[in-house]
Design an enzyme around this catalytic site. Structure first.
Site, PDB file in Angstrom:
ATOM      1  N   ASN A   6      33.909  47.996 -35.815  1.00 27.12           N
ATOM      2  CA  ASN A   6      33.333  47.623 -36.339  1.00 27.12           C
ATOM      3  C   ASN A   6      32.679  48.613 -36.365  1.00 27.12           C
ATOM      4  OD1 ASN A   6      30.410  46.356 -36.458  1.00 27.12           O
ATOM      5  ND2 ASN A   6      31.506  44.384 -36.935  1.00 27.12           N
ATOM      6  N   HIS A   9      26.701  49.040 -34.381  1.00 25.96           N
ATOM      7  CA  HIS A   9      26.271  49.363 -33.690  1.00 25.96           C
ATOM      8  C   HIS A   9      25.553  50.700 -32.763  1.00 25.96           C
ATOM      9  CE1 HIS A   9      24.998  45.213 -32.057  1.00 25.96           C
ATOM     10  NE2 HIS A   9      26.663  44.903 -31.350  1.00 25.96           N
ATOM     11  N   HIS A  42      28.261  44.809 -41.462  1.00 24.41           N
ATOM     12  CA  HIS A  42      27.984  43.604 -41.783  1.00 24.41           C
ATOM     13  C   HIS A  42      26.212  43.853 -41.717  1.00 24.41           C
ATOM     14  CE1 HIS A  42      26.515  39.633 -39.952  1.00 24.41           C
ATOM     15  NE2 HIS A  42      26.235  39.414 -41.303  1.00 24.41           N
ATOM     16  N   ARG A  44      22.993  42.154 -42.484  1.00 22.95           N
ATOM     17  CA  ARG A  44      22.311  41.508 -42.442  1.00 22.95           C
ATOM     18  C   ARG A  44      21.220  41.522 -43.198  1.00 22.95           C
ATOM     19  NH1 ARG A  44      23.113  38.504 -37.730  1.00 22.95           N
ATOM     20  NH2 ARG A  44      24.508  38.726 -36.603  1.00 22.95           N
ATOM     21  N   ARG A  48      19.084  44.504 -39.237  1.00 26.11           N
ATOM     22  CA  ARG A  48      18.865  45.005 -37.485  1.00 26.11           C
ATOM     23  C   ARG A  48      19.724  46.363 -37.870  1.00 26.11           C
ATOM     24  NH1 ARG A  48      21.232  39.889 -34.323  1.00 26.11           N
ATOM     25  NH2 ARG A  48      19.790  38.534 -35.499  1.00 26.11           N
ATOM     26  N   GLU A  69      31.369  42.853 -43.994  1.00 24.01           N
ATOM     27  CA  GLU A  69      30.990  41.690 -43.662  1.00 24.01           C
ATOM     28  C   GLU A  69      29.656  41.013 -44.531  1.00 24.01           C
ATOM     29  OE1 GLU A  69      30.798  40.675 -39.370  1.00 24.01           O
ATOM     30  OE2 GLU A  69      32.326  41.777 -38.962  1.00 24.01           O
ATOM     31  N   THR A 100      27.327  37.449 -33.703  1.00 17.93           N
ATOM     32  CA  THR A 100      28.240  35.951 -34.647  1.00 17.93           C
ATOM     33  C   THR A 100      28.385  35.067 -34.038  1.00 17.93           C
ATOM     34  OG1 THR A 100      28.729  37.494 -36.577  1.00 17.93           O
ATOM     35  CG2 THR A 100      29.554  35.005 -37.255  1.00 17.93           C
ATOM     36  N   GLU A 150      39.525  35.121 -41.337  1.00 20.83           N
ATOM     37  CA  GLU A 150      39.548  36.399 -40.237  1.00 20.83           C
ATOM     38  C   GLU A 150      39.390  35.174 -38.941  1.00 20.83           C
ATOM     39  OE1 GLU A 150      36.395  39.319 -39.571  1.00 20.83           O
ATOM     40  OE2 GLU A 150      36.981  39.052 -37.508  1.00 20.83           O
ATOM     41  N   HIS A 190      36.263  39.173 -32.351  1.00 20.32           N
ATOM     42  CA  HIS A 190      35.478  39.195 -31.727  1.00 20.32           C
ATOM     43  C   HIS A 190      35.839  39.093 -30.199  1.00 20.32           C
ATOM     44  CE1 HIS A 190      30.960  38.056 -32.081  1.00 20.32           C
ATOM     45  NE2 HIS A 190      31.193  37.764 -30.429  1.00 20.32           N
TER      46      HIS A 190
HETATM   47  N1  PXP Z   1      34.190  40.068 -36.681  1.00 23.04           N
HETATM   48  C1  PXP Z   1      33.463  39.519 -36.930  1.00 23.04           C
HETATM   49  C2  PXP Z   1      33.511  38.731 -37.889  1.00 23.04           C
HETATM   50  C3  PXP Z   1      32.311  39.891 -36.633  1.00 23.04           C
HETATM   51  O1  PXP Z   1      31.005  39.185 -36.936  1.00 23.04           O
HETATM   52  C4  PXP Z   1      32.356  40.480 -35.294  1.00 23.04           C
HETATM   53  C5  PXP Z   1      30.557  40.892 -34.326  1.00 23.04           C
HETATM   54  O2  PXP Z   1      30.076  41.756 -35.150  1.00 23.04           O
HETATM   55  C6  PXP Z   1      33.770  41.307 -34.961  1.00 23.04           C
HETATM   56  C7  PXP Z   1      34.868  40.811 -35.849  1.00 23.04           C
HETATM   57  C8  PXP Z   1      33.530  42.490 -33.944  1.00 23.04           C
HETATM   58  O3  PXP Z   1      33.460  41.885 -32.862  1.00 23.04           O
HETATM   59  P1  PXP Z   1      32.988  42.877 -31.331  1.00 23.04           P
HETATM   60  O4  PXP Z   1      31.568  43.551 -31.651  1.00 23.04           O
HETATM   61  O5  PXP Z   1      32.842  42.116 -30.010  1.00 23.04           O
HETATM   62  O6  PXP Z   1      34.129  43.758 -31.758  1.00 23.04           O
END
Ligand code: PXP
Length: 237
Positions: A6, A9, A42, A44, A48, A69, A100, A150, A190
């Site tokens: 992901n 960031h 994601h 959004r 953001r 996402e 999330t 997921e 997550h």
């Molecule tokens: N899966 C989903 C659905 C998420 O919303 C996120 C966070 O954006 C992640 C996985 C990844 O989480 P993390 O950034 O804590 O690894």
């Protein structure tokens, strides 16, 4: 166990100065060179971090797979159908949240989510439901014809004691097995990181993990490719 990165960031950092760098598209291409199996973003409602330009360029340039996402809102569903990611992961979305905060309730939104799945399927997009490791939510996901679930791993990741962590791992193991029996693909994510992945990887019914924050945090110090390779090393022992 496959690993999708992901990259939200990277866009957070870019947007902090309203500049063009660091570019999430560059990050995705470097991560692919380092061996990730997919890229997750994601989009959004408040934009953001990731924006539409990022999603469209990623669609054109990445060679693994794109997991978008998204909240099941009319605006974002329309963009998803137009862009055509391999997978759309449906997540709950609140404007105030930092990230999330938990899974979506499929049970409480059956009609709306069934229609969302059906719309995305018309565009040959597979659909995943981001849910808690709960048997009833899994059954509901199968009922609305989702392709994947997921599993939200936040409770596991935030467990304060070993006992709590093992209990949650057990719930996730049972949930993943149940989903597999129903023919669903099983992703998870997550809060997974370089430490907790070592026991998490024992869950052989999980097809893929989606990890963001831990990898990008480490990348600041060792570089993105090295951070990705270290996680791949832990997942493929
Ligand atoms: N899966 C989903 C659905 C998420 O919303 C996120 C966070 O954006 C992640 C996985 C990844 O989480 P993390 O950034 O804590 O690894």
């Amino acid at each position: 166990m496959r690993f999708a990165l992901n990259i939200d960031h990277i866009a957070t950092l870019r947007n902090a100065r309203g500049e063009t760098q660091p570019d999430p598209v560059t990050a995705a291409l470097l991560a692919e060179q380092a061996g990730v199996d997919g890229i997750v973003v994601h989009l959004r409602e408040d934009r953001r971090h990731i924006n539409e330009r990022d999603v469209r360029l990623l669609r054109e340039l990445i060679t693994t797979k794109l997991d978008l996402e998204m909240a099941a809102t009319e605006e974002i569903i329309k963009i998803a159908c137009d862009v055509g990611p391999e997978l759309a992961t449906i997540v709950p979305e609140k404007r105030q949240e930092l990230t999330t905060e938990g899974g979506i309730s499929v049970i409480d939104n059956v009609a709306r989510l069934k229609e969302t799945v059906s719309t995305l399927h018309k565009f040959e997009i597979e659909v995943s439901m981001f849910i808690e490791p709960d048997i009833n939510q899994i059954d509901a996901s199968a009922e609305i014809d989702a392709d994947y679930i997921e599993i939200h791993t936040g409770v596991f990741a935030n467990a304060l004691t070993e006992e709590e962590q093992f209990d949650e791992l057990d719930r996730i193991r049972t949930a993943a097995k149940h989903a597999k029996k129903l023919g669903l693909g099983v992703n998870a994510g997550h809060g997974l990181n370089y430490s907790n992945i070592k026991i998490f990887r024992e869950l052989t019914d999980i097809d893929e993990v989606s990890i963001g924050h831990a990898i990008l945090a480490r990348a600041v110090f060792v570089g993105l490719k090295e951070a990705v390779r270290e996680m791949i090393g832990l997942l493929r022992v």
